[in-house]
Design a protein around this motif. Structure first.
Motif, PDB file in Angstrom:
ATOM      1  N   ARG A 198      -4.445   1.095   5.630  1.00 13.23           N
ATOM      2  CA  ARG A 198      -4.557   0.749   4.206  1.00 13.23           C
ATOM      3  C   ARG A 198      -5.872   1.272   3.623  1.00 13.23           C
ATOM      4  O   ARG A 198      -6.591   0.549   2.912  1.00 13.23           O
ATOM      5  CB  ARG A 198      -4.417  -0.757   3.993  1.00 13.23           C
ATOM      6  N   ASN A 206      -1.765   4.898   5.772  1.00 15.03           N
ATOM      7  CA  ASN A 206      -0.953   3.740   5.384  1.00 15.03           C
ATOM      8  C   ASN A 206      -1.074   2.592   6.384  1.00 15.03           C
ATOM      9  O   ASN A 206      -0.949   1.423   6.000  1.00 15.03           O
ATOM     10  CB  ASN A 206       0.504   4.155   5.234  1.00 15.03           C
ATOM     11  N   PHE A 213       0.818  -1.216   0.000  1.00 12.19           N
ATOM     12  CA  PHE A 213       0.000   0.000   0.000  1.00 12.19           C
ATOM     13  C   PHE A 213       0.852   1.267   0.000  1.00 12.19           C
ATOM     14  O   PHE A 213       0.603   2.200  -0.767  1.00 12.19           O
ATOM     15  CB  PHE A 213      -0.902  -0.022   1.235  1.00 12.19           C
TER      16      PHE A 213
END
Length: 113
Positions: free
Chosen positions: A76, A73, A29
């Motif tokens: 995700r 992050n 990701f």
């Protein structure tokens, strides 16, 4: 395998807000830029916004100042906060992961009074 799942679409009156989410899996990701795009039936898919790996963003003129794209992050997830919605924002919204050219199934946004 690569999977992108959009959610958060719905019906809203002009001037309202919606928050779209795109949950991603199956690829790194943090290494991918992401875009949101939209499509009205019978028309070409239109780019809306991009969030790059380091966090910088870019917007189409039609949504600049009203929409905000962001990424988490750790979770995700890529989000699109949409404020000041207009009837012309009505479309199916798609999330794209540029690293793997993956697309979600889309989520419908309908703006009308």
């Amino acid at each position: 395998q690569v999977q992108l799942v959009e959610s958060g679409g719905g019906w809203v009156e002009p001037g309202g807000s919606l928050r779209l989410s795109c949950a991603a899996s199956g690829f790194p990701f943090g290494s991918s830029a992401f875009t949101w795009n939209r499509q009205v039936p019978g028309k070409e898919r239109e780019w809306v916004a991009t969030v790059f790996t380091g966090g910088p963003t870019s917007y189409a003129d039609a949504v600049k100042g009203r929409f905000t794209i962001s990424r988490d992050n750790d979770k995700r997830i890529v989000t699109l906060q949409m404020n000041g919605l207009k009837p012309e924002d009505t479309a199916v919204y798609y999330c794209n992961a540029m690293l793997v050219n993956g697309w979600g199934q889309g989520t419908l946004v309908a703006v009308s009074s």
